[in-house]
Write an enzyme that holds these catalytic residues in place. Structure first.
Site, PDB file in Angstrom:
ATOM      1  N   ALA A 177       1.247 -39.117  14.943  1.00  0.00           N
ATOM      2  CA  ALA A 177      -0.170 -39.053  14.570  1.00  0.00           C
ATOM      3  C   ALA A 177      -0.403 -37.990  13.502  1.00  0.00           C
ATOM      4  O   ALA A 177      -1.139 -38.217  12.532  1.00  0.00           O
ATOM      5  CB  ALA A 177      -1.017 -38.761  15.803  1.00  0.00           C
ATOM      6  N   ASN A 204       7.573 -36.700  20.128  1.00  0.00           N
ATOM      7  CA  ASN A 204       8.011 -37.788  21.009  1.00  0.00           C
ATOM      8  C   ASN A 204       8.184 -39.080  20.239  1.00  0.00           C
ATOM      9  O   ASN A 204       8.927 -39.952  20.637  1.00  0.00           O
ATOM     10  CB  ASN A 204       6.937 -38.061  22.064  1.00  0.00           C
ATOM     11  CG  ASN A 204       7.124 -37.208  23.278  1.00  0.00           C
ATOM     12  OD1 ASN A 204       8.125 -36.532  23.408  1.00  0.00           O
ATOM     13  ND2 ASN A 204       6.161 -37.247  24.159  1.00  0.00           N
ATOM     14  N   ARG A 450       3.606 -51.378  33.213  1.00  0.00           N
ATOM     15  CA  ARG A 450       4.554 -50.282  33.408  1.00  0.00           C
ATOM     16  C   ARG A 450       4.304 -49.550  34.724  1.00  0.00           C
ATOM     17  O   ARG A 450       5.241 -49.158  35.410  1.00  0.00           O
ATOM     18  CB  ARG A 450       4.446 -49.303  32.239  1.00  0.00           C
ATOM     19  CG  ARG A 450       4.963 -49.909  30.969  1.00  0.00           C
ATOM     20  CD  ARG A 450       4.764 -49.037  29.777  1.00  0.00           C
ATOM     21  NE  ARG A 450       5.691 -49.441  28.728  1.00  0.00           N
ATOM     22  CZ  ARG A 450       5.886 -48.773  27.610  1.00  0.00           C
ATOM     23  NH1 ARG A 450       5.210 -47.665  27.377  1.00  0.00           N
ATOM     24  NH2 ARG A 450       6.745 -49.194  26.713  1.00  0.00           N
TER      25      ARG A 450
HETATM   26  P1  ADP Z   1       1.907 -38.163  18.864  1.00  0.00           P
HETATM   27  O1  ADP Z   1       2.669 -39.367  19.322  1.00  0.00           O
HETATM   28  O2  ADP Z   1       0.565 -38.062  19.442  1.00  0.00           O
HETATM   29  O3  ADP Z   1       1.966 -37.985  17.387  1.00  0.00           O
HETATM   30  P2  ADP Z   1       4.213 -36.509  19.236  1.00  0.00           P
HETATM   31  O4  ADP Z   1       4.780 -36.140  20.527  1.00  0.00           O
HETATM   32  O5  ADP Z   1       4.958 -37.515  18.421  1.00  0.00           O
HETATM   33  O6  ADP Z   1       2.707 -36.925  19.481  1.00  0.00           O
HETATM   34  O7  ADP Z   1       4.076 -35.221  18.317  1.00  0.00           O
HETATM   35  C1  ADP Z   1       3.432 -34.047  18.724  1.00  0.00           C
HETATM   36  C2  ADP Z   1       4.000 -32.911  17.893  1.00  0.00           C
HETATM   37  O8  ADP Z   1       3.208 -31.751  18.090  1.00  0.00           O
HETATM   38  C3  ADP Z   1       5.424 -32.547  18.260  1.00  0.00           C
HETATM   39  O9  ADP Z   1       6.216 -32.506  17.107  1.00  0.00           O
HETATM   40  C4  ADP Z   1       5.278 -31.162  18.892  1.00  0.00           C
HETATM   41  O10 ADP Z   1       6.406 -30.344  18.692  1.00  0.00           O
HETATM   42  C5  ADP Z   1       4.066 -30.627  18.179  1.00  0.00           C
HETATM   43  N1  ADP Z   1       3.369 -29.555  18.910  1.00  0.00           N
HETATM   44  C6  ADP Z   1       3.101 -29.491  20.235  1.00  0.00           C
HETATM   45  N2  ADP Z   1       2.447 -28.365  20.540  1.00  0.00           N
HETATM   46  C7  ADP Z   1       2.292 -27.685  19.375  1.00  0.00           C
HETATM   47  C8  ADP Z   1       1.710 -26.439  19.018  1.00  0.00           C
HETATM   48  N3  ADP Z   1       1.151 -25.649  19.935  1.00  0.00           N
HETATM   49  N4  ADP Z   1       1.743 -26.060  17.725  1.00  0.00           N
HETATM   50  C9  ADP Z   1       2.323 -26.834  16.775  1.00  0.00           C
HETATM   51  N5  ADP Z   1       2.902 -28.021  17.055  1.00  0.00           N
HETATM   52  C10 ADP Z   1       2.881 -28.445  18.324  1.00  0.00           C
END
Ligand code: ADP
Length: 634
Positions: A177, A204, A450
């Site tokens: 996202a 993820n 699921r």
């Molecule tokens: P989505 O599918 O909603 O895009 P993802 O899991 O693919 O979610 O990506 C979320 C990203 O946000 C990951 O790369 C994660 O490392 C990052 N993230 C999570 N918490 C933080 C934070 N506090 N600061 C910066 N990045 C973060």
């Protein structure tokens, strides 16, 4: 600026700088020497006086097989006093575990110790390598205590200065996202800063199977599958027990295909046709050519290579929002060395930090609302990467954001028994496989929801099941699964079972052959049209054959099976947004300046998310959030 305690790092310095810090008792009767060590600036130095001697290793080359995301072989060569070489033979997907394969062995060699931080976003691989090296050093004669002492040896780091950065749009999180939002804002002519907790983009999303649901209304494929945007809406809405916000669900399904076209316009490639992903309910998933979610990030990376207006700030964790006169204007973050990085936005801030699948406390707390799952404690693994700890949800709640449907947590019945990851999964599509419990019986509609599949799995002996399939989609043995792993390698590594007959397969699985044979025979009957009541079996399964008619039952050996367990996959609750991806507060008002997209948001998927809709969500709402944040002015 705090200075590096010792001014430099590296082997020579380590050998000199250690004496006062740590000595480790190794083999008695040898000449004493010091073990190199160091302490991370800001951390407590290791204390205690322990001694070490010449001849701490038995010189030679040692090998250990361990599991990271995938199976890996770690080979370590040591002299009597030094670790000389570390080789990792792996199948890690580029952009997923690879950074760990590159950096962890190099750092161990550099510091001659095991106090190496895992590479964030590649924790499984990092831990796998560390475990492999430890195992090799044990073979080279080290005791557990000596290994523990080596784990105290760390590299010194220099604390960086505090910084203030500015951009038009600030995106927090470089997953699916966040990157969709960042590229969209850049296409709108904005300067963008992306803050990412780990050392790489992907989150993820990169670990997912890559399937993205979208209906190209009226196309030959959609017509052949009797599919429509309305069908996608109905299955999404009803599949989530009508708990999702129907306005957002409409947005999701109506903008899905233009999302695919947008990705294609950026150069992303998809396989022809569509398939049914587990829990997807219908053949409308588009599969990228690249394995897992890597195709998305290859595409976004290529965009970054040619567009300097997006700055990626890695290894930086967002902590709290900057709010001025009720408007979100930026975010305060912690850099890798503990320094503060404040990032201000002239336009909007996009929150895209993903869900909380790896935050066990939050899992337990919110599962208590619905009590859907018998437990979500640490005994249940997760498909999620380690950084997915609900940070954005906590930050948004702290400034009054409304959290919705937090009790809606999705598990999959497809976790690797050791790691919970989706790797090692042998299935290709719903139509080609069945789930069999440890008694050799089917127990659920494998084409269903699921949550229903996973709840049924919780009821089975030992909460374990096998995926069973035949060789229709594994003709040669070198075909890859969704995760870029070949069935031959999975079999060789003992992660999948292979047998020429079902009797032999039952023996390998440890289930009664009679039951497995009956199960398959019964299932095949439905694949051929079922009984008088039509093509629905006792579990309500309707997906028996795929559109090419390739999978028409489990008939042709060799036969395959792979063990799977429940695993926490997606958290459907989160920050409430409206159609423009604006974050809502607990009074039903918009929080100006703050936008959110992806798994950090709640209320789109309802109680159960359809397989293949999460990537759609990242692209559709990532783009909407990127546009809204670009248009926002204070
Ligand atoms: P989505 O599918 O909603 O895009 P993802 O899991 O693919 O979610 O990506 C979320 C990203 O946000 C990951 O790369 C994660 O490392 C990052 N993230 C999570 N918490 C933080 C934070 N506090 N600061 C910066 N990045 C973060």
């Amino acid at each position: 600026m705090k200075k590096n305690l010792f001014g430099r790092t590296g082997k020579r310095f380590m050998a000199l700088g250690l004496t006062a810090m740590l000595t480790v008792s190794l083999f008695a009767g040898c000449t004493k020497k010091t073990v190199p060590s160091n302490s991370q600036s800001g951390a407590e130095p290791t204390t205690g006086v322990v001694t070490t001697e010449e001849g701490k290793y038995t010189a030679g080359t040692y090998t250990a097989t361990v599991t990271g995301m995938h199976e890996m072989t770690v080979t370590v060569t040591v002299s009597e006093t030094e670790i000389l070489d570390i080789k990792v033979d792996h199948q890690e997907t580029p952009g997923v575990g690879e950074p760990a394969v590159e950096s962890i062995p190099a750092e161990i060699l550099d510091i001659q110790g095991l106090g190496v931080d895992t590479v964030s976003g590649a924790t499984l691989t990092s831990n796998g390598i560390l475990e492999g090296v430890k195992e090799c050093l044990k073979q080279a004669g080290l005791s557990d205590e000596e290994i523990e002492n080596l784990a105290k040896i760390k590299k010194a780091v220099e604390e960086e200065e505090d910084q203030e950065l500015t951009a038009d749009v600030v995106v927090i999180g470089a997953g699916g996202a966040g990157m969709a939002a960042a590229v969209t804002a850049s296409q709108a002519g904005k300067k963008v800063i992306v803050i990412e907790k780990t050392g790489k983009m992907g989150g993820n999303t990169i670990l997912s199977g890559g399937a993205l649901n979208a209906v190209d209304e009226g196309s030959e494929t959609a017509l052949a599958n009797k599919d429509s945007v309305e069908n996608h809406f109905n299955q999404t809405f009803e599949g989530g027990d009508k708990e999702g916000d129907s306005v957002l669900v409409h947005s999701l399904v109506e903008n899905a295909w233009s999302g695919v076209e947008w990705l294609k316009s950026l150069g992303m490639e998809f396989n022809d046709g569509v398939f049914t992903v587990t829990g997807g309910m219908w053949p409308r998933a588009h599969k990228p050519v690249e394995p897992e979610g890597t195709g998305f990030f290859k595409t976004y990376q290529e965009y970054l290579n040619t567009h300097s207006e997006i700055t990626m700030v890695y290894n930086t964790t967002a902590k709290e929002f900057v709010v001025e006169n009720g408007v979100v204007t930026g975010v305060v973050c912690t850099g890798k060395t503990g320094n503060t990085i404040t990032v201000k936005a002239s336009n909007g801030v996009v929150l895209a930090t993903g869900g909380f699948g790896q935050n066990i406390e939050m899992r337990i707390k919110y599962n208590d609302i619905t009590k859907k799952w018998p437990t979500l404690d640490e005994s249940i693994p997760s498909t999620n990467t380690s950084g997915i700890t609900g940070d954005g949800i906590i930050m948004a709640e702290a400034i009054g954001a409304n959290l919705v449907q937090m009790g809606n947590i999705q598990l999959l019945p497809l976790g690797d028994p050791k790691t919970g990851s989706l790797s090692g999964n042998i299935e290709h599509a719903v139509e080609s496989r069945i789930f069999v419990n440890l008694e050799g019986n089917r127990f659920v509609n494998e084409g269903g929801r699921r949550d229903e599949m996973t709840l049924a799995l919780f009821e089975q002996p030992e909460t374990k099941m096998y995926i069973v399939m035949d060789s229709d989609t594994y003709k040669e043995g070198n075909e890859l699964n969704n995760f870029g792993e070949s069935i031959a390698d999975l079999v060789a590594a003992g992660r999948a079972l292979k047998a020429d007959t079902l009797e032999e397969l039952a023996a390998l699985m440890g289930v009664p052959a009679k039951n497995l044979l009956e199960t398959v025979e019964n299932y095949n009957r439905y694949c051929k049209g079922g009984d008088a009541e039509g093509q629905t079996d006792e579990f309500g399964r309707i997906l028996f054959t795929d559109t090419d008619g390739v999978n028409n039952g489990i008939n042709n050996g060799p036969f395959y099976a792979a063990l799977r367990v429940p695993t926490v996959h997606h958290t459907m609750g989160g920050v409430q947004i409206n159609e423009q991806a604006q974050v809502m507060d607990t009074n039903g008002n918009v929080i100006p300046g703050l936008f959110a997209a992806g798994e950090v948001t709640g209320g789109i998927h309802g109680s159960n998310r359809l397989g293949g809709n999460a990537l759609t969500d990242t692209v559709v709402f990532g783009r909407i959030a990127g546009t809204s944040a670009s248009e926002f002015t204070k």
